[in-house]
Scaffold this motif. Structure first.
Motif, mmCIF file in Angstrom:
data_model
loop_
_atom_site.group_PDB
_atom_site.id
_atom_site.type_symbol
_atom_site.label_atom_id
_atom_site.label_comp_id
_atom_site.label_asym_id
_atom_site.label_seq_id
_atom_site.Cartn_x
_atom_site.Cartn_y
_atom_site.Cartn_z
ATOM 1 N N GLN A 159 0.829 -1.221 0.000
ATOM 2 C CA GLN A 159 0.000 0.000 0.000
ATOM 3 C C GLN A 159 0.857 1.261 0.000
ATOM 4 O O GLN A 159 0.530 2.235 -0.678
ATOM 5 C CB GLN A 159 -0.944 0.000 1.205
ATOM 6 C CG GLN A 159 -2.106 -0.945 1.010
ATOM 7 C CD GLN A 159 -2.979 -1.020 2.250
ATOM 8 O OE1 GLN A 159 -2.477 -1.045 3.369
ATOM 9 N NE2 GLN A 159 -4.277 -1.083 2.039
ATOM 10 N N VAL A 160 1.945 1.221 0.730
ATOM 11 C CA VAL A 160 2.846 2.384 0.744
ATOM 12 C C VAL A 160 3.489 2.556 -0.633
ATOM 13 O O VAL A 160 3.585 3.669 -1.162
ATOM 14 C CB VAL A 160 3.919 2.249 1.856
ATOM 15 C CG1 VAL A 160 5.007 3.309 1.707
ATOM 16 C CG2 VAL A 160 3.266 2.354 3.227
ATOM 17 N N TYR A 204 3.097 5.688 -3.101
ATOM 18 C CA TYR A 204 4.284 6.377 -3.630
ATOM 19 C C TYR A 204 4.136 6.599 -5.141
ATOM 20 O O TYR A 204 4.384 7.703 -5.650
ATOM 21 C CB TYR A 204 5.529 5.556 -3.293
ATOM 22 C CG TYR A 204 6.818 6.024 -3.929
ATOM 23 C CD1 TYR A 204 7.230 7.351 -3.840
ATOM 24 C CD2 TYR A 204 7.629 5.128 -4.622
ATOM 25 C CE1 TYR A 204 8.421 7.765 -4.421
ATOM 26 C CE2 TYR A 204 8.822 5.528 -5.201
ATOM 27 C CZ TYR A 204 9.214 6.851 -5.110
ATOM 28 O OH TYR A 204 10.391 7.259 -5.690
ATOM 29 N N GLU A 205 3.706 5.550 -5.854
ATOM 30 C CA GLU A 205 3.509 5.682 -7.311
ATOM 31 C C GLU A 205 2.445 6.725 -7.616
ATOM 32 O O GLU A 205 2.590 7.544 -8.519
ATOM 33 C CB GLU A 205 3.123 4.334 -7.933
ATOM 34 C CG GLU A 205 4.227 3.278 -7.888
ATOM 35 C CD GLU A 205 5.543 3.758 -8.515
ATOM 36 O OE1 GLU A 205 5.505 4.435 -9.553
ATOM 37 O OE2 GLU A 205 6.618 3.475 -7.931
ATOM 38 N N LEU A 206 1.349 6.697 -6.863
ATOM 39 C CA LEU A 206 0.251 7.662 -7.089
ATOM 40 C C LEU A 206 0.705 9.089 -6.772
ATOM 41 O O LEU A 206 0.339 10.042 -7.470
ATOM 42 C CB LEU A 206 -0.966 7.280 -6.251
ATOM 43 C CG LEU A 206 -1.686 5.988 -6.691
ATOM 44 C CD1 LEU A 206 -2.745 5.593 -5.677
ATOM 45 C CD2 LEU A 206 -2.302 6.164 -8.075
ATOM 46 N N ALA A 207 1.508 9.240 -5.745
ATOM 47 C CA ALA A 207 1.993 10.578 -5.374
ATOM 48 C C ALA A 207 2.942 11.116 -6.447
ATOM 49 O O ALA A 207 2.915 12.308 -6.769
ATOM 50 C CB ALA A 207 2.696 10.523 -4.018
ATOM 51 N N ASN A 216 -8.874 3.040 -0.087
ATOM 52 C CA ASN A 216 -8.650 4.144 -1.034
ATOM 53 C C ASN A 216 -7.351 4.886 -0.724
ATOM 54 O O ASN A 216 -6.969 5.019 0.438
ATOM 55 C CB ASN A 216 -9.785 5.164 -0.950
ATOM 56 C CG ASN A 216 -11.137 4.543 -1.194
ATOM 57 O OD1 ASN A 216 -11.235 3.461 -1.775
ATOM 58 N ND2 ASN A 216 -12.189 5.205 -0.753
ATOM 59 N N ILE A 217 -6.730 5.365 -1.783
ATOM 60 C CA ILE A 217 -5.573 6.249 -1.613
ATOM 61 C C ILE A 217 -5.889 7.548 -2.345
ATOM 62 O O ILE A 217 -6.247 7.526 -3.520
ATOM 63 C CB ILE A 217 -4.282 5.601 -2.147
ATOM 64 C CG1 ILE A 217 -3.916 4.405 -1.266
ATOM 65 C CG2 ILE A 217 -3.135 6.609 -2.168
ATOM 66 C CD1 ILE A 217 -2.838 3.515 -1.804
ATOM 67 N N TYR A 218 -5.793 8.633 -1.623
ATOM 68 C CA TYR A 218 -6.125 9.950 -2.183
ATOM 69 C C TYR A 218 -4.832 10.698 -2.455
ATOM 70 O O TYR A 218 -3.914 10.666 -1.646
ATOM 71 C CB TYR A 218 -6.996 10.737 -1.205
ATOM 72 C CG TYR A 218 -8.322 10.051 -0.979
ATOM 73 C CD1 TYR A 218 -9.392 10.276 -1.826
ATOM 74 C CD2 TYR A 218 -8.477 9.140 0.060
ATOM 75 C CE1 TYR A 218 -10.607 9.621 -1.641
ATOM 76 C CE2 TYR A 218 -9.678 8.478 0.256
ATOM 77 C CZ TYR A 218 -10.731 8.723 -0.596
ATOM 78 O OH TYR A 218 -11.919 8.064 -0.422
ATOM 79 N N ALA A 220 1.543 14.251 -3.200
ATOM 80 C CA ALA A 220 1.283 13.591 -1.910
ATOM 81 C C ALA A 220 0.215 12.529 -2.107
ATOM 82 O O ALA A 220 -0.618 12.625 -3.018
ATOM 83 C CB ALA A 220 0.825 14.616 -0.877
ATOM 84 N N ALA A 221 0.256 11.521 -1.261
ATOM 85 C CA ALA A 221 -0.795 10.505 -1.257
ATOM 86 C C ALA A 221 -1.086 10.150 0.191
ATOM 87 O O ALA A 221 -0.164 10.059 1.021
ATOM 88 C CB ALA A 221 -0.364 9.273 -2.035
ATOM 89 N N ILE A 222 -2.366 10.000 0.476
ATOM 90 C CA ILE A 222 -2.781 9.698 1.850
ATOM 91 C C ILE A 222 -3.716 8.508 1.851
ATOM 92 O O ILE A 222 -4.669 8.445 1.064
ATOM 93 C CB ILE A 222 -3.495 10.923 2.484
ATOM 94 C CG1 ILE A 222 -2.504 12.081 2.602
ATOM 95 C CG2 ILE A 222 -4.099 10.560 3.839
ATOM 96 C CD1 ILE A 222 -3.043 13.309 3.319
ATOM 97 N N LYS A 223 -3.415 7.553 2.739
ATOM 98 C CA LYS A 223 -4.356 6.459 2.998
ATOM 99 C C LYS A 223 -4.945 6.675 4.377
ATOM 100 O O LYS A 223 -4.226 7.017 5.321
ATOM 101 C CB LYS A 223 -3.663 5.107 2.927
ATOM 102 C CG LYS A 223 -4.667 3.992 3.104
ATOM 103 C CD LYS A 223 -4.089 2.619 3.164
ATOM 104 C CE LYS A 223 -5.206 1.619 3.411
ATOM 105 N NZ LYS A 223 -6.002 1.869 4.629
ATOM 106 N N PHE A 224 -6.251 6.500 4.461
ATOM 107 C CA PHE A 224 -6.947 6.618 5.740
ATOM 108 C C PHE A 224 -7.228 5.222 6.272
ATOM 109 O O PHE A 224 -7.280 4.247 5.514
ATOM 110 C CB PHE A 224 -8.266 7.373 5.547
ATOM 111 C CG PHE A 224 -8.091 8.804 5.114
ATOM 112 C CD1 PHE A 224 -8.038 9.826 6.051
ATOM 113 C CD2 PHE A 224 -7.980 9.127 3.770
ATOM 114 C CE1 PHE A 224 -7.879 11.148 5.655
ATOM 115 C CE2 PHE A 224 -7.824 10.448 3.357
ATOM 116 C CZ PHE A 224 -7.775 11.458 4.303
#
Ligand code: THU
Length: 137
Positions: free
Chosen positions: A7-8, A12-15, A42-44, A33-37
């Motif tokens: 997930q990290v 990282y790829e999405l960010a 989901n990754i935003y 930036a990318a944040i997982k809650f």
């Protein structure tokens, strides 16, 4: 094998991808930036969005954060990934940390990365040990 979870690495790829969308004609400093809650997969992501009225600029971390809150309501941040192109990797600004404080825990991991790699891992509590959290009138 990577020291980071799937997930990290995905975040990282999405960010990195989001960083490419930064609107930064004034500073020319692209941030992603990318944040997982907690509680969903989901990754935003977000990028910095600058403005001719400089103070109206929104950082990548806050873009990602508000995107997640707007989608799912109040949630607790599981981790944050920030990507720039510096080494040492850049850490979130104090304003972003203060906004993150509302949705983070001292142990929340913050991964600092550049285009080549995730360079370091820190935590919300290390970067902002004493956030402003409440006020009384
Ligand atoms: N920036 C971010 O996106 N995140 C931070 O934590 C620090 C700064 C952006 C704001 C501005 O567009 C550019 O980087 C230079 O300050």
């Amino acid at each position: 094998m990577s020291q980071f979870t799937e997930q990290v690495l995905e975040a990282y790829e999405l960010a990195k991808e989001a960083r490419g969308k930064a609107h930064c004609p004034y500073s020319r400093f692209q941030v992603g930036a990318a944040i997982k809650f907690k509680g969903n997969d989901n990754i935003y992501r977000g990028c910095n969005v600058e403005n001719a009225s400089y103070g109206a600029t929104i950082c990548a971390e806050r873009t990602a954060l508000v995107s997640g809150i707007a989608d799912q309501g109040k949630q607790i941040v599981e981790f944050v990934v920030v990507v720039t192109d510096t080494s040492p990797a850049t850490q979130p600004c104090a304003l972003c940390l203060q906004v993150l404080a509302e949705f983070s825990e001292p142990q929340t991991p913050i991964y600092l990365a550049n285009k080549k790699l995730i360079e370091s891992e820190t935590s919300f509590g290390k970067l902002l040990p004493n956030p402003f959290t409440e006020f009384k009138v």
